[in-house]
Scaffold this active site. Structure first.
Site, PDB file in Angstrom:
ATOM      1  CB  SER A 287      -0.900   0.042   1.237  1.00  0.00           C
ATOM      2  OG  SER A 287      -1.896  -0.921   1.151  1.00  0.00           O
TER       3      SER A 287
ATOM      4  CG  HIS B 169      -2.439  -2.036  -3.638  1.00  0.00           C
ATOM      5  ND1 HIS B 169      -1.628  -3.095  -3.316  1.00  0.00           N
ATOM      6  CD2 HIS B 169      -2.829  -1.488  -2.466  1.00  0.00           C
ATOM      7  CE1 HIS B 169      -1.536  -3.185  -1.996  1.00  0.00           C
ATOM      8  NE2 HIS B 169      -2.263  -2.221  -1.465  1.00  0.00           N
TER       9      HIS B 169
ATOM     10  CG  HIS C 241      -4.736  -7.333   0.065  1.00  0.00           C
ATOM     11  ND1 HIS C 241      -4.784  -6.377  -0.925  1.00  0.00           N
ATOM     12  CD2 HIS C 241      -3.673  -7.017   0.852  1.00  0.00           C
ATOM     13  CE1 HIS C 241      -3.783  -5.520  -0.737  1.00  0.00           C
ATOM     14  NE2 HIS C 241      -3.093  -5.879   0.323  1.00  0.00           N
TER      15      HIS C 241
ATOM     16  CE1 TYR D 100      -8.587  -5.661   1.177  1.00  0.00           C
ATOM     17  CE2 TYR D 100      -6.858  -6.491   2.619  1.00  0.00           C
ATOM     18  CZ  TYR D 100      -7.320  -5.565   1.691  1.00  0.00           C
ATOM     19  OH  TYR D 100      -6.490  -4.553   1.284  1.00  0.00           O
ATOM     20  CD  GLU D 101      -7.879  -6.729  -3.185  1.00  0.00           C
ATOM     21  OE1 GLU D 101      -8.158  -6.147  -4.243  1.00  0.00           O
ATOM     22  OE2 GLU D 101      -6.715  -7.020  -2.852  1.00  0.00           O
TER      23      GLU D 101
ATOM     24  CB  ALA E 115       0.999  -0.364   4.706  1.00  0.00           C
TER      25      ALA E 115
ATOM     26  CG  MET F 188      -5.104  -6.493   6.718  1.00  0.00           C
ATOM     27  SD  MET F 188      -6.408  -5.398   6.144  1.00  0.00           S
ATOM     28  CE  MET F 188      -6.745  -4.431   7.631  1.00  0.00           C
ATOM     29  CB  SER F 189      -0.310  -8.397   2.571  1.00  0.00           C
ATOM     30  OG  SER F 189       0.730  -7.613   3.121  1.00  0.00           O
TER      31      SER F 189
ATOM     32  CG  ASN G  93      -1.789   2.256  11.362  1.00  0.00           C
ATOM     33  OD1 ASN G  93      -1.415   1.760  10.303  1.00  0.00           O
ATOM     34  ND2 ASN G  93      -2.472   1.586  12.255  1.00  0.00           N
TER      35      ASN G  93
ATOM     36  CG  HIS H  36      -6.595   2.560   2.723  1.00  0.00           C
ATOM     37  ND1 HIS H  36      -5.616   1.612   2.938  1.00  0.00           N
ATOM     38  CD2 HIS H  36      -6.561   2.822   1.392  1.00  0.00           C
ATOM     39  CE1 HIS H  36      -5.022   1.314   1.781  1.00  0.00           C
ATOM     40  NE2 HIS H  36      -5.582   2.039   0.835  1.00  0.00           N
TER      41      HIS H  36
HETATM   42  N1  HPA Z   1      -3.797  -3.162  10.883  1.00  0.00           N
HETATM   43  C1  HPA Z   1      -3.809  -4.022   9.855  1.00  0.00           C
HETATM   44  N2  HPA Z   1      -3.281  -3.749   8.674  1.00  0.00           N
HETATM   45  C2  HPA Z   1      -2.686  -2.549   8.517  1.00  0.00           C
HETATM   46  C3  HPA Z   1      -2.641  -1.609   9.557  1.00  0.00           C
HETATM   47  C4  HPA Z   1      -3.227  -1.930  10.800  1.00  0.00           C
HETATM   48  O1  HPA Z   1      -3.235  -1.135  11.770  1.00  0.00           O
HETATM   49  N3  HPA Z   1      -1.993  -0.515   9.073  1.00  0.00           N
HETATM   50  C5  HPA Z   1      -1.644  -0.811   7.782  1.00  0.00           C
HETATM   51  N4  HPA Z   1      -2.074  -2.039   7.444  1.00  0.00           N
END
Ligand code: HPA
Length: 279
Positions: free
Chosen positions: A30, A61, A83, A85-86, A113, A214-215, A238, A252
């Site tokens: 990301s 992406h 991903h 989740y998609e 990310a 998530m990857s 974050n 996001h």
């Molecule tokens: N959680 C899950 N996936 C992420 C996060 C998060 O805080 N930040 C960037 N991808």
């Protein structure tokens, strides 16, 4: 079900487009796809044109495979990834890794990310993966499930040394030389797409996770199964929220904004690793 001839067809299509034969694969997560813009002699192949290649529907992406030169290496860089989740199966999510192997890639460098779980981590920091926790895998979602292709790799894959020690050492040296904050830690992979609750973050911390995302873990499994060397680096976009009734909420946009700080740091590290690539 995705089968051997499918990734062979995709690899043949890519070879028909690009003159250079890549040996290093780069997966850019990301907001990190801009790193592919520094490749020399680039051939850009949109994912949409490659047979069987999963499209990323996520903002940030770009959806191209870029083959070109970086620091003396021939690299195939994925600008964005699909991903779980998609709605893709894990075989579809990891299809590009099998195609990379078919193209001749022996080393895979993954980026993502991630949310910082370790209390010492700050937005903009980088974390080299020294290990991971595959939470979806523990409840039956693993890309290596199903019949094993013995030509590709073994049924039972060792994961005790998933992340190449020499590449990690090299990355740490580069970071030190450039004063870049680079932690070494454990990435906890979740399926998403919802961000975690504060209780889940506290649980992940208790389990030994330093960052959450998530990857990546599925790609690492498939790469190790195929005998590829792996390095992976998270950009902490974050700091994960671990208390209820905090005014903060992860989103996001925040992830994409922080990626802008992360890109130059990650770029320095990746270039340093590639420049002195261990032979
Ligand atoms: N959680 C899950 N996936 C992420 C996060 C998060 O805080 N930040 C960037 N991808």
């Amino acid at each position: 079900m995705v089968q051997g001839q499918d990734w062979q067809r995709a690899a043949a299509f890519i070879r028909g487009r690009a003159d250079l034969l890549p040996t290093i694969g780069l997966v850019l997560g990301s907001g990190l796809g801009v790193l592919a813009e520094s490749l020399g002699r680039p051939t850009i192949v949109p994912y949409a044109e490659i047979p069987g290649w999963p499209q990323s529907t996520v903002h940030g992406h770009q959806g191209n495979l870029v083959i070109g030169e970086l620091e003396g290496q021939i690299v195939a860089a994925q600008q964005g990834r699909a991903h779980f989740y998609e709605g893709y199966t894990l075989q579809q999510v990891t299809f590009p890794i099998r195609v990379m192997k078919e193209l001749g890639v022996h080393t895979l460098i993954l980026t993502n990310a991630a949310g910082g779980v370790n209390r010492a981590y700050r937005t903009g920091d980088l974390m080299l993966l020294e290990d991971h926790i595959n939470l979806p895998g523990m409840v039956g979602a693993n890309p290596l499930m199903g019949p094993n292709d013995d030509e590709l790799g073994e049924r039972f894959v060792g994961m005790a040394q998933a992340y190449d020690r020499r590449l990690r050492q090299r990355a740490l040296e580069v970071a030190r030389a450039h004063d870049i904050p680079l932690h070494s830690g454990v990435y906890c992979g979740l399926s998403g797409p919802a961000f975690e609750t504060p209780a889940e973050i506290r649980m992940i911390r208790t389990l030994g996770g330093d960052a959450v995302g998530m990857s990546t873990v599925h790609e690492v499994l498939v790469a190790r199964h195929a005998g590829m060397g792996v390095m992976a680096c998270s950009g902490v976009t974050n700091v994960a929220i671990d208390v209820v009734d905090s005014d903060a909420e992860t989103n996001h946009l925040e992830v994409l904004e922080a990626a802008k700080i992360i890109v130059p740091r990650l770029s320095t590290i990746l270039k340093g690793v590639l420049r002195d690539f261990p032979t």
